[in-house]
Design a protein around this motif. Structure first.
Motif, PDB file in Angstrom:
ATOM      1  N   SER A   1       0.835  -1.198   0.000  1.00 32.80           N
ATOM      2  CA  SER A   1       0.000   0.000   0.000  1.00 32.80           C
ATOM      3  C   SER A   1       0.873   1.252   0.000  1.00 32.80           C
ATOM      4  O   SER A   1       0.499   2.264  -0.593  1.00 32.80           O
ATOM      5  CB  SER A   1      -0.942  -0.004   1.197  1.00 32.80           C
TER       6      SER A   1
ATOM      7  N   THR B   1      -4.995   5.549   3.217  1.00 33.44           N
ATOM      8  CA  THR B   1      -4.008   4.477   3.362  1.00 33.44           C
ATOM      9  C   THR B   1      -4.505   3.365   4.281  1.00 33.44           C
ATOM     10  O   THR B   1      -4.374   2.184   3.956  1.00 33.44           O
ATOM     11  CB  THR B   1      -2.681   5.054   3.898  1.00 33.44           C
TER      12      THR B   1
ATOM     13  N   LEU C   1      -7.167   1.386   2.580  1.00 36.97           N
ATOM     14  CA  LEU C   1      -6.546   0.571   1.539  1.00 36.97           C
ATOM     15  C   LEU C   1      -5.898  -0.672   2.143  1.00 36.97           C
ATOM     16  O   LEU C   1      -6.064  -1.784   1.628  1.00 36.97           O
ATOM     17  CB  LEU C   1      -5.516   1.412   0.800  1.00 36.97           C
ATOM     18  N   CYS C   2      -5.185  -0.512   3.263  1.00 31.13           N
ATOM     19  CA  CYS C   2      -4.558  -1.660   3.936  1.00 31.13           C
ATOM     20  C   CYS C   2      -5.609  -2.663   4.408  1.00 31.13           C
ATOM     21  O   CYS C   2      -5.434  -3.879   4.242  1.00 31.13           O
ATOM     22  CB  CYS C   2      -3.729  -1.194   5.126  1.00 31.13           C
TER      23      CYS C   2
ATOM     24  N   ILE D   1      -7.071  -4.566   1.415  1.00 26.59           N
ATOM     25  CA  ILE D   1      -6.147  -5.602   0.942  1.00 26.59           C
ATOM     26  C   ILE D   1      -6.154  -6.793   1.899  1.00 26.59           C
ATOM     27  O   ILE D   1      -6.129  -7.956   1.467  1.00 26.59           O
ATOM     28  CB  ILE D   1      -4.737  -5.019   0.772  1.00 26.59           C
TER      29      ILE D   1
END
Length: 120
Positions: A34, A48, A51-52, A55
């Motif tokens: 990321s 962020t 996004l992490c 994932i």
């Protein structure tokens, strides 16, 4: 296996170490991935953490499908990475050979700074 050879407590310690290792491996991989994605697309910087987590959920869902299916799914980006890395290395070697061993810089380096009165 460790429990049979070493006893119950060393077996539990080995299992805990493997779990911590797997969790840290996934955490470092997700944060590095990321981070590189955010550096390529700076607009994603405020997202962020999301996004992490996305994932992580994606990897969890893929792993829940089973070992064979997860292996096939994770094989595709691995091969893409290997091919792109070898392509970049090959392209760089070809450019270096074409330039006679002296690659042309993308941007000219700045002239050396002159410091008045300073001796190095």
């Amino acid at each position: 296996m460790a429990s049979e050879n070493l006893g119950a407590y060393p077996g539990l310690l080995a299992a805990a170490a493997l779990m911590i290792d797997y969790i840290l491996t996934v955490a470092v991989g997700i944060s590095a991935g990321s981070g590189s994605l955010v550096s390529a697309l700076p607009n994603l910087l405020p997202h962020t953490l999301l996004l992490c987590l996305a994932i992580l959920v994606l990897i969890t869902l893929i792993n829940l499908r089973g070992i064979r299916e997860a292996g096939i799914i994770f094989m595709i980006p691995t091969y893409i990475f290997i091919v792109s890395l070898l392509s970049a290395l090959g392209f760089g070697v070809i450019k270096a050979i074409a330039a006679g061993g002296h690659p042309i810089p993308v941007e000219m380096p700045p002239p050396p700074a002159v410091h008045a009165g300073l001796r190095w």
